[in-house]
Design a protein around this motif. Structure first.
Motif, PDB file in Angstrom:
ATOM      1  N   HIS A 191      30.389 -28.525  69.416  1.00  0.00           N
ATOM      2  CA  HIS A 191      31.768 -28.140  69.703  1.00  0.00           C
ATOM      3  C   HIS A 191      32.774 -28.763  68.758  1.00  0.00           C
ATOM      4  N   GLY A 192      32.360 -29.818  68.042  1.00  0.00           N
ATOM      5  CA  GLY A 192      33.239 -30.364  67.023  1.00  0.00           C
ATOM      6  C   GLY A 192      33.589 -29.302  65.983  1.00  0.00           C
ATOM      7  N   ALA A 193      32.663 -28.398  65.718  1.00  0.00           N
ATOM      8  CA  ALA A 193      32.914 -27.346  64.725  1.00  0.00           C
ATOM      9  C   ALA A 193      34.076 -26.461  65.165  1.00  0.00           C
ATOM     10  N   PHE A 194      34.154 -26.170  66.462  1.00  0.00           N
ATOM     11  CA  PHE A 194      35.231 -25.285  66.939  1.00  0.00           C
ATOM     12  C   PHE A 194      36.560 -26.033  66.965  1.00  0.00           C
ATOM     13  N   LEU A 195      36.493 -27.294  67.392  1.00  0.00           N
ATOM     14  CA  LEU A 195      37.691 -28.146  67.375  1.00  0.00           C
ATOM     15  C   LEU A 195      38.241 -28.223  65.952  1.00  0.00           C
ATOM     16  N   GLY A 196      37.350 -28.536  65.007  1.00  0.00           N
ATOM     17  CA  GLY A 196      37.773 -28.689  63.620  1.00  0.00           C
ATOM     18  C   GLY A 196      38.246 -27.380  63.012  1.00  0.00           C
ATOM     19  N   THR A 197      37.587 -26.274  63.367  1.00  0.00           N
ATOM     20  CA  THR A 197      38.002 -24.985  62.834  1.00  0.00           C
ATOM     21  C   THR A 197      39.424 -24.660  63.271  1.00  0.00           C
ATOM     22  N   GLY A 198      39.723 -24.891  64.543  1.00  0.00           N
ATOM     23  CA  GLY A 198      41.088 -24.661  65.028  1.00  0.00           C
ATOM     24  C   GLY A 198      42.091 -25.495  64.254  1.00  0.00           C
ATOM     25  N   ALA A 199      41.731 -26.768  64.020  1.00  0.00           N
ATOM     26  CA  ALA A 199      42.627 -27.663  63.296  1.00  0.00           C
ATOM     27  C   ALA A 199      42.818 -27.172  61.854  1.00  0.00           C
ATOM     28  N   TYR A 200      41.712 -26.776  61.213  1.00  0.00           N
ATOM     29  CA  TYR A 200      41.812 -26.335  59.821  1.00  0.00           C
ATOM     30  C   TYR A 200      42.585 -25.024  59.698  1.00  0.00           C
ATOM     31  N   VAL A 201      42.416 -24.097  60.658  1.00  0.00           N
ATOM     32  CA  VAL A 201      43.170 -22.836  60.585  1.00  0.00           C
ATOM     33  C   VAL A 201      44.664 -23.133  60.630  1.00  0.00           C
ATOM     34  N   THR A 202      45.055 -23.978  61.582  1.00  0.00           N
ATOM     35  CA  THR A 202      46.468 -24.362  61.683  1.00  0.00           C
ATOM     36  C   THR A 202      46.916 -25.058  60.401  1.00  0.00           C
ATOM     37  N   GLY A 203      46.088 -25.997  59.939  1.00  0.00           N
ATOM     38  CA  GLY A 203      46.436 -26.755  58.754  1.00  0.00           C
ATOM     39  C   GLY A 203      46.552 -25.883  57.520  1.00  0.00           C
ATOM     40  N   VAL A 204      45.620 -24.963  57.357  1.00  0.00           N
ATOM     41  CA  VAL A 204      45.614 -24.101  56.174  1.00  0.00           C
ATOM     42  C   VAL A 204      46.827 -23.176  56.185  1.00  0.00           C
ATOM     43  N   LEU A 205      47.161 -22.635  57.351  1.00  0.00           N
ATOM     44  CA  LEU A 205      48.340 -21.765  57.435  1.00  0.00           C
ATOM     45  C   LEU A 205      49.603 -22.550  57.061  1.00  0.00           C
ATOM     46  N   LEU A 206      49.706 -23.774  57.569  1.00  0.00           N
ATOM     47  CA  LEU A 206      50.872 -24.611  57.260  1.00  0.00           C
ATOM     48  C   LEU A 206      50.897 -24.988  55.780  1.00  0.00           C
ATOM     49  N   HIS A 207      49.722 -25.337  55.251  1.00  0.00           N
ATOM     50  CA  HIS A 207      49.595 -25.729  53.856  1.00  0.00           C
ATOM     51  C   HIS A 207      50.113 -24.613  52.941  1.00  0.00           C
ATOM     52  N   HIS A 208      49.657 -23.391  53.213  1.00  0.00           N
ATOM     53  CA  HIS A 208      50.075 -22.277  52.357  1.00  0.00           C
ATOM     54  C   HIS A 208      51.523 -21.896  52.597  1.00  0.00           C
ATOM     55  N   ALA A 209      52.000 -22.092  53.825  1.00  0.00           N
ATOM     56  CA  ALA A 209      53.418 -21.817  54.084  1.00  0.00           C
ATOM     57  C   ALA A 209      54.265 -22.783  53.262  1.00  0.00           C
ATOM     58  N   GLY A 210      53.805 -24.062  53.181  1.00  0.00           N
ATOM     59  CA  GLY A 210      54.535 -25.054  52.392  1.00  0.00           C
ATOM     60  C   GLY A 210      54.498 -24.734  50.901  1.00  0.00           C
ATOM     61  N   GLN A 211      53.331 -24.278  50.429  1.00  0.00           N
ATOM     62  CA  GLN A 211      53.168 -23.974  49.003  1.00  0.00           C
ATOM     63  C   GLN A 211      53.675 -22.588  48.627  1.00  0.00           C
ATOM     64  N   ARG A 212      53.994 -21.802  49.640  1.00  0.00           N
ATOM     65  CA  ARG A 212      54.392 -20.392  49.447  1.00  0.00           C
ATOM     66  C   ARG A 212      53.328 -19.614  48.678  1.00  0.00           C
ATOM     67  N   THR A 213      52.078 -19.856  49.027  1.00  0.00           N
ATOM     68  CA  THR A 213      50.985 -19.084  48.430  1.00  0.00           C
ATOM     69  C   THR A 213      50.243 -18.371  49.558  1.00  0.00           C
ATOM     70  N   PRO A 214      49.577 -17.273  49.245  1.00  0.00           N
ATOM     71  CA  PRO A 214      48.833 -16.575  50.294  1.00  0.00           C
ATOM     72  C   PRO A 214      47.539 -17.302  50.641  1.00  0.00           C
ATOM     73  N   VAL A 215      47.123 -17.190  51.910  1.00  0.00           N
ATOM     74  CA  VAL A 215      45.847 -17.763  52.344  1.00  0.00           C
ATOM     75  C   VAL A 215      44.710 -16.946  51.749  1.00  0.00           C
ATOM     76  N   LEU A 216      44.879 -15.652  51.808  1.00  0.00           N
ATOM     77  CA  LEU A 216      43.860 -14.727  51.316  1.00  0.00           C
ATOM     78  C   LEU A 216      44.561 -13.677  50.461  1.00  0.00           C
ATOM     79  N   ARG A 217      43.935 -13.334  49.345  1.00  0.00           N
ATOM     80  CA  ARG A 217      44.473 -12.237  48.548  1.00  0.00           C
ATOM     81  C   ARG A 217      43.679 -10.964  48.760  1.00  0.00           C
TER      82      ARG A 217
END
Lengths: 306, 334
Positions: B69-95
């Motif tokens: 279940h750590g994988a699901f916990l971490g995946t949720g954290a990374y999805v949130t983190g990645v969305l925020l990261h790209h919002a900060g960088q103004r780059t797309p998550v996926l092209r």
């Protein structure tokens, strides 16, 4: 990739496979005979490496180190069985997981206190430090060849033990008909303790052999434990033959995917990034292999006969 | 006329309500006592409580011991983190194949975390649920490790160093700044999950899941699609753990690959067992207890694991009812 590199990597894969087999054989025997899942098997591997490395450093003799590592792991396994594992035979797998998980925490922290958090150094023994020409013009480290040789010897010994001795007969009988073995007057508690100690000795041997190749450090046990799980799942839990097949398969796939991926990826991105990506993606390959095999044969390649 | 609930059930409800009241007044009490710095710790406890309750959903009620279940916990954290990261960088998550931009909106990030973690749980569950018992434990552990390596393989997200986040999410255009907003959000998510999960467990679906734990063959003979029921439960559980991860990412403004590690999965199981499996409230209590223990012990000694290990060991061997069993006086489980 040329064929020489492929040969070298195949041998590297066999080295890993041999160590995985030693781990998986112990794990699978313990599960097969006692129906116990032992997460602390990786800790026995780690303790064997630390004890062996210490003795090697003190005496200067690698052979003595190997003996010490094997003896230490077997002894600790025996103690573990007598004090803790014995209480878990009647419990469900969840309780076994939790107790042995707690043992991992204790073992890791104890090692950290005794030997410190830094990895300790264990060099290759002098007699095996050089390399051997496997085919003319192609040198290969002698130590790795020795590991493969030792692994084959250990496997042969295990086969002899299980197939040809009275103890092995009891182990085989205990796997399939535990109640009958007990009813026939065999002291099953002694048998269980012995099997656990044998598993520990194999783990200690694997740890000591891995010492000069990988770092001897806290956490080394868990890395190999998870790969060992993949091996027994692929091979079929409870079967030594399955452990053998699974170990070689996983060892080869893991090593080759890590070797091939960097060259493939370097064509697509800058080298430093490619290496990081490749190292981690290479590690993923064995899990994909596991998923694939499970999708086709949920019980593994060599399922135990119920 | 309905029969009155047994005493331990009523006692459990009383305890749960008292707990909720305590959590509702905690921020004010802590502020009044000048102990406001403890609030982030409580937020972490709430998030882990949610993840542990999510694990209990399959472990306690379904009898499926997931060591991943750590994988699901971490995946949720990374999805949130990645969305925020790209919002900060103004780059797309996926092209490619579709362009997806970053987002700092909680109403995007939290559902995205739940859906991604749920989808991952569906895939892992679809393979793992074909097996039983020890196999299931080892396979979920192995797949979680695979996710760990996959995330480390993406250089942009920091590898072993983890991902620093530029900011927290916004909720309805208000930033979740400070300790209180994120605390309330975590509490609301936890209470919401517990209420829904309680209902689900009393409903046909939950009863079928529990039935399959006790006697799979009979449930199959009665015509229940046991595999599909378990897969659905596993998916829901993974999604809820993903939401817990999203809370953790916001709270720390940092995402560590540590969240995906097998130690995290082990801790979640510990929380469930410490609190009492198959009770939903118990694992929340277990999460609070384990984190408190870790916090206190690590303040006393650097080798706190050496104390925690034996405590856990003794709990499993001798303290079988779990904390919630003590609170509610419920009879021992299974």
């Amino acid at each position: 990739m040329d064929s020489l590199l492929l040969l070298e990597q195949t041998l590297n894969g066999l080295t890993l496979g041999v160590m995985l087999f030693l781990m998986a054989a112990g794990l699978t025997l313990i599960f097969g005979v006692m129906d116990v899942i032992n997460l602390a098997h990786g800790s026995l591997y780690m303790l064997g490496a630390f004890a062996g490395a210490t003795v090697t450093a003190r005496t200067g003799s690698f052979a003595l180190g190997v003996l010490a590592g094997v003896a230490a792991s077997a002894l600790i396994a025996l103690l573990l069985e007598l004090t803790l594992i014995r209480r878990l035979y009647a419990r469900d797998h969840l309780d076994q997981v939790l107790v042995t998980y707690a043992v991992i925490l204790i073992a890791n922290e104890s090692v950290k206190i005794v030997w410190g958090p830094q990895p300790i150094f264990l060099g290759t023994p002098e007699a095996l430090a050089g390399s051997v020409e496997i085919i003319p013009g192609v040198p290969y480290p002698a130590y790795r060849l020795a590991i493969i040789g030792a692994g084959i010897l250990a496997a042969a010994f295990l086969w002899w033990l299980i197939a040809r001795t009275r103890l092995g007969m009891l182990i085989r009988a205990g796997t399939t008909h535990r109640a009958i073995v007990q009813a026939l007057g065999v002291n099953i508690q002694v048998l269980f303790a012995l099997v656990f100690a044998i598993g520990g000795a194999l783990a200690g041997l694997a740890g000591m052999m891995a010492g000069p190749l990988l770092a001897v450090q806290v956490g080394m046990g868990e890395q190999i434990l998870i790969l060992t799980f993949v091996v027994v799942v692929v091979g079929g839990l409870g079967s030594v033959r399955g452990a053998m097949a699974g170990a070689l398969l996983v060892g080869l796939v893991d090593t080759l995917s890590r070797a091939v991926l960097p060259t493939v990826l370097r064509g697509m991105m800058e080298p430093s990034a490619a290496d990081q990506v490749a190292a981690n993606l290479g590690a993923v390959a064995v899990y994909l292999l596991m998923a694939l095999i499970l999708a086709i044969r949920p019980q593994g390649l060599f399922p135990r006969h119920a | 006329m309905r029969e009155p609930a047994p005493w331990h059930v009523r006692r459990g409800w009383i305890a749960a309500r008292l707990g909720l009241v305590a959590l509702l007044v905690a921020p004010f009490v802590l502020t009044a006592l000048d102990r406001g710095y403890l609030l982030p710790v409580m937020t972490r406890m709430l998030a882990y409580g949610l993840a542990a309750a999510a694990l209990d959903f399959v472990l306690g009620y379904g009898g499926l011991v997931s060591f991943g279940h750590g994988a699901f916990l971490g995946t949720g954290a990374y999805v949130t983190g990645v969305l925020l990261h790209h919002a900060g960088q103004r780059t797309p998550v996926l092209r490619w194949p579709v362009e997806i931009g970053g987002s700092a909106d909680a109403l995007v990030a939290f559902p995205a975390a739940a859906i991604t973690a749920g989808a991952l749980a569906f895939l892992i569950g679809a393979v793992s649920l074909r097996t039983r018992g020890v196999h299931f434990i080892m396979i979920t552990l192995a797949f979680a490790q695979m996710v760990y390596f996959l995330v480390l393989a993406i250089p942009e997200y920091g590898g072993t160093d983890g991902l620093m986040l530029p900011a927290r999410n916004n909720l309805l255009d208000l930033p979740l700044d400070g300790d209180q907003p994120i605390y309330w959000l975590a509490l609301a998510l936890l209470v919401g999950f517990l209420l829904v999960a309680r209902r689900v467990m009393e409903a046909r679906f939950g009863l079928a899941l529990r039935g399959a734990r006790q006697n799979e063959r009979r449930m199959l003979a009665l015509g229940y699609p046991v595999y599909r029921i378990r897969l659905l439960a596993f998916t829901i559980s993974g999604a809820a753990a993903g939401v817990a991860g999203a809370v953790l990412a916001n709270q720390a403004a940092f995402v560590s690959p540590d969240l995906l590690s097998w130690q995290r999965s082990g801790e979640l199981i510990m929380m469930v067992i410490l609190g009492g499996q198959g009770t939903l409230f118990g694992p929340v209590l277990g999460a609070f207890a384990l984190l408190l223990l870790e916090e206190e012990l690590s303040a006393v000694t650097e080798h706190w694991m050496l104390v925690l290990g034996p405590i856990l060991l003794l709990c499993v061997l001798f303290f079988r009812r779990g904390l919630w069993g003590q609170v509610s006086g419920a009879p021992a489980h299974g």
